[in-house]
Design an enzyme around this catalytic site. Structure first.
Site, PDB file in Angstrom:
ATOM      1  N   ASN A 100       0.832  -1.204   0.000  1.00  0.00           N
ATOM      2  CA  ASN A 100       0.000   0.000   0.000  1.00  0.00           C
ATOM      3  C   ASN A 100       0.866   1.253   0.000  1.00  0.00           C
ATOM      4  O   ASN A 100       1.922   1.290   0.626  1.00  0.00           O
ATOM      5  CB  ASN A 100      -0.910   0.006   1.228  1.00  0.00           C
ATOM      6  CG  ASN A 100      -1.870  -1.173   1.210  1.00  0.00           C
ATOM      7  OD1 ASN A 100      -2.058  -1.795   0.168  1.00  0.00           O
ATOM      8  ND2 ASN A 100      -2.447  -1.502   2.351  1.00  0.00           N
ATOM      9  N   HIS A 117       5.840  -0.519  -2.747  1.00  0.00           N
ATOM     10  CA  HIS A 117       5.409   0.270  -3.908  1.00  0.00           C
ATOM     11  C   HIS A 117       5.539   1.775  -3.664  1.00  0.00           C
ATOM     12  O   HIS A 117       4.923   2.574  -4.361  1.00  0.00           O
ATOM     13  CB  HIS A 117       3.965  -0.093  -4.290  1.00  0.00           C
ATOM     14  CG  HIS A 117       3.834  -1.511  -4.768  1.00  0.00           C
ATOM     15  ND1 HIS A 117       2.631  -2.174  -4.874  1.00  0.00           N
ATOM     16  CD2 HIS A 117       4.769  -2.397  -5.186  1.00  0.00           C
ATOM     17  CE1 HIS A 117       2.834  -3.414  -5.333  1.00  0.00           C
ATOM     18  NE2 HIS A 117       4.124  -3.573  -5.513  1.00  0.00           N
ATOM     19  N   CYS A 146      11.361  22.099 -11.704  1.00  0.00           N
ATOM     20  CA  CYS A 146      12.560  22.894 -11.462  1.00  0.00           C
ATOM     21  C   CYS A 146      12.435  24.181 -12.271  1.00  0.00           C
ATOM     22  O   CYS A 146      12.218  24.129 -13.488  1.00  0.00           O
ATOM     23  CB  CYS A 146      13.792  22.103 -11.875  1.00  0.00           C
ATOM     24  SG  CYS A 146      15.308  23.086 -11.820  1.00  0.00           S
ATOM     25  N   GLY A 186      -5.219  -9.067   3.166  1.00  0.00           N
ATOM     26  CA  GLY A 186      -5.880  -8.098   2.292  1.00  0.00           C
ATOM     27  C   GLY A 186      -5.214  -7.878   0.948  1.00  0.00           C
ATOM     28  O   GLY A 186      -5.245  -6.778   0.415  1.00  0.00           O
ATOM     29  N   SER A 188      -4.919  -9.556  -3.093  1.00  0.00           N
ATOM     30  CA  SER A 188      -5.429 -10.567  -4.016  1.00  0.00           C
ATOM     31  C   SER A 188      -4.312 -11.508  -4.467  1.00  0.00           C
ATOM     32  O   SER A 188      -4.569 -12.579  -5.000  1.00  0.00           O
ATOM     33  CB  SER A 188      -6.071  -9.888  -5.226  1.00  0.00           C
ATOM     34  OG  SER A 188      -5.148  -8.989  -5.806  1.00  0.00           O
ATOM     35  N   ASN A 212      -8.373 -12.781   4.629  1.00  0.00           N
ATOM     36  CA  ASN A 212      -9.067 -12.130   3.511  1.00  0.00           C
ATOM     37  C   ASN A 212     -10.486 -12.678   3.465  1.00  0.00           C
ATOM     38  O   ASN A 212     -10.680 -13.890   3.525  1.00  0.00           O
ATOM     39  CB  ASN A 212      -8.330 -12.478   2.196  1.00  0.00           C
ATOM     40  CG  ASN A 212      -8.703 -11.561   1.056  1.00  0.00           C
ATOM     41  OD1 ASN A 212      -9.880 -11.369   0.783  1.00  0.00           O
ATOM     42  ND2 ASN A 212      -7.713 -11.007   0.387  1.00  0.00           N
ATOM     43  N   ALA A 230      -9.723  -7.630   7.814  1.00  0.00           N
ATOM     44  CA  ALA A 230      -8.480  -7.419   8.557  1.00  0.00           C
ATOM     45  C   ALA A 230      -8.676  -6.668   9.873  1.00  0.00           C
ATOM     46  O   ALA A 230      -8.083  -7.032  10.893  1.00  0.00           O
ATOM     47  CB  ALA A 230      -7.506  -6.648   7.668  1.00  0.00           C
TER      48      ALA A 230
HETATM   49  N1  APR Z   1      -9.929  -7.216   4.959  1.00  0.00           N
HETATM   50  C1  APR Z   1      -9.069  -8.022   4.303  1.00  0.00           C
HETATM   51  N2  APR Z   1      -9.066  -8.135   2.951  1.00  0.00           N
HETATM   52  C2  APR Z   1      -9.954  -7.412   2.259  1.00  0.00           C
HETATM   53  C3  APR Z   1     -10.890  -6.553   2.882  1.00  0.00           C
HETATM   54  C4  APR Z   1     -10.853  -6.465   4.303  1.00  0.00           C
HETATM   55  N3  APR Z   1     -11.681  -5.663   4.987  1.00  0.00           N
HETATM   56  N4  APR Z   1     -11.636  -5.960   1.910  1.00  0.00           N
HETATM   57  C5  APR Z   1     -11.183  -6.430   0.729  1.00  0.00           C
HETATM   58  N5  APR Z   1     -10.171  -7.314   0.932  1.00  0.00           N
HETATM   59  C6  APR Z   1      -9.370  -8.033  -0.052  1.00  0.00           C
HETATM   60  C7  APR Z   1     -10.070  -8.362  -1.347  1.00  0.00           C
HETATM   61  O1  APR Z   1     -10.824  -9.574  -1.195  1.00  0.00           O
HETATM   62  C8  APR Z   1      -8.883  -8.547  -2.302  1.00  0.00           C
HETATM   63  O2  APR Z   1      -8.404  -9.876  -2.267  1.00  0.00           O
HETATM   64  O3  APR Z   1      -8.315  -7.185  -0.433  1.00  0.00           O
HETATM   65  C9  APR Z   1      -7.829  -7.618  -1.704  1.00  0.00           C
HETATM   66  C10 APR Z   1      -7.503  -6.395  -2.537  1.00  0.00           C
HETATM   67  O4  APR Z   1      -6.902  -6.806  -3.734  1.00  0.00           O
HETATM   68  P1  APR Z   1      -6.297  -5.779  -4.789  1.00  0.00           P
HETATM   69  O5  APR Z   1      -7.244  -4.652  -5.019  1.00  0.00           O
HETATM   70  O6  APR Z   1      -5.835  -6.565  -5.961  1.00  0.00           O
HETATM   71  O7  APR Z   1      -5.061  -5.115  -4.003  1.00  0.00           O
HETATM   72  P2  APR Z   1      -3.575  -5.604  -3.852  1.00  0.00           P
HETATM   73  O8  APR Z   1      -3.477  -7.073  -3.739  1.00  0.00           O
HETATM   74  O9  APR Z   1      -2.997  -4.766  -2.753  1.00  0.00           O
HETATM   75  O10 APR Z   1      -2.956  -5.117  -5.233  1.00  0.00           O
HETATM   76  C11 APR Z   1      -1.570  -5.145  -5.409  1.00  0.00           C
HETATM   77  O11 APR Z   1      -1.690  -3.840  -7.433  1.00  0.00           O
HETATM   78  O12 APR Z   1      -3.023  -2.055  -8.109  1.00  0.00           O
HETATM   79  C12 APR Z   1      -1.706  -2.475  -7.864  1.00  0.00           C
HETATM   80  O13 APR Z   1       0.201  -1.367  -7.010  1.00  0.00           O
HETATM   81  C13 APR Z   1      -1.148  -1.656  -6.732  1.00  0.00           C
HETATM   82  O14 APR Z   1      -0.226  -2.309  -4.607  1.00  0.00           O
HETATM   83  C14 APR Z   1      -1.243  -2.605  -5.534  1.00  0.00           C
HETATM   84  C15 APR Z   1      -1.049  -3.958  -6.180  1.00  0.00           C
END
Ligand code: APR
Length: 240
Positions: A100, A117, A146, A186, A188, A212, A230
């Site tokens: 994040n 990131h 600049c 949290g 994917s 998750n 979470a």
């Molecule tokens: N608690 C835990 N998990 C949760 C919750 C919650 N309250 N709400 C949603 N989620 C889960 C969703 O089920 C999903 O699996 O959080 C996940 C979010 O997935 P993504 O949006 O794909 O985020 P992330 O895995 O952080 O993406 C990775 O991709 O967009 C780029 O650079 C960006 O850092 C990011 C990277």
């Protein structure tokens, strides 16, 4: 839940990998959810690549400014706070790695969180800085630049197609190799190399726990999946 609490109690080193879901209960939209309203017409490649920034610096800068303003209005949740409090009670036991860019772990008190990131709050020069490029003396604008050579400031986050900052990646890999318990919270699990850290931990014999509400790509390496949000799960898991 009690099994994982036992694993936490007996772990010699814990790594925690967090993603967008970690901040969901703070009200931070995920990357794609942030593309609402005015921004809905753009694809991620239109907003989060170096090519997009060079082609439309104002558009990309303003989108980041929109996200910065949004994050200024939210606060760390009980999950962020539970992780920070655990780190303070057990110095050196837990390495926190986050995908994040919202800075909420840091605001909760996790000062040594590894930001794979980057951080939305930071800027850097787009092109290699010249002698005239001084971040203290930028000319305001969208984006600031600049005043002498025009070099642009850009958000210091990792855009699509860019390398992760090496010191952060190294530190994260070291933690994945050296831990005997990894909590994957949290995310994917579709974006690499971050997701690869869970595979590394699993391969090295560490227990992996996925937290998750939904199924994820990393469930295949998990010893246990806790299908809970979470901010509800972490305070219970991490209290002494
Ligand atoms: N608690 C835990 N998990 C949760 C919750 C919650 N309250 N709400 C949603 N989620 C889960 C969703 O089920 C999903 O699996 O959080 C996940 C979010 O997935 P993504 O949006 O794909 O985020 P992330 O895995 O952080 O993406 C990775 O991709 O967009 C780029 O650079 C960006 O850092 C990011 C990277």
């Amino acid at each position: 839940m009690s099994t994982v609490r036992d694993w936490i109690g007996s772990a010699h080193h814990i790594a925690v990998l967090t993603g967008a879901g970690m901040s969901a209960e703070s009200g931070v939209p995920t990357f794609r959810d942030a593309q609402t309203g005015l921004w809905a017409q753009f694809k991620p490649e239109d907003l989060a690549t170096e090519d997009a920034f060079r082609a439309h610096p104002r558009r990309v800068w303003d989108w980041y400014q929109f996200r910065r303003d949004m994050i200024a209005q939210v606060a760390p949740n009980a999950g962020h706070r539970a992780l920070a409090a655990f780190q303070q009670r057990h110095p050196g036991l837990l390495t926190l790695i986050t995908q994040n860019v919202d800075g909420l772990h840091q605001r909760a008190g996790s000062t040594d969180a590894i930001a794979l990131h980057g951080n939305l709050a930071d800027d850097r020069w787009l092109d290699m800085p010249r002698d005239c490029c001084d971040p203290e003396f930028v000319e305001a604008g969208h984006p600031p630049h600049c005043p002498t050579c025009g070099n642009l400031r850009r958000p210091a986050v990792v855009w699509f197609g860019e390398m992760l900052p090496l010191p952060a990646l190294d530190a994260a890999q070291k933690a994945a190799n050296g831990c005997n318990l990894m909590l994957v919270v949290g995310t994917s699990g579709v974006v690499y190399p971050a997701a690869g850290l869970a595979h590394t931990a699993h391969r090295r014999g560490a227990r992996v726990v996925v937290i998750n509400p939904e199924a994820t790509e990393l469930d295949v390496v998990a010893d246990l999946c806790l299908h809970e949000p979470a901010a509800q799960c972490l305070p219970t898991l991490l209290e002494d």
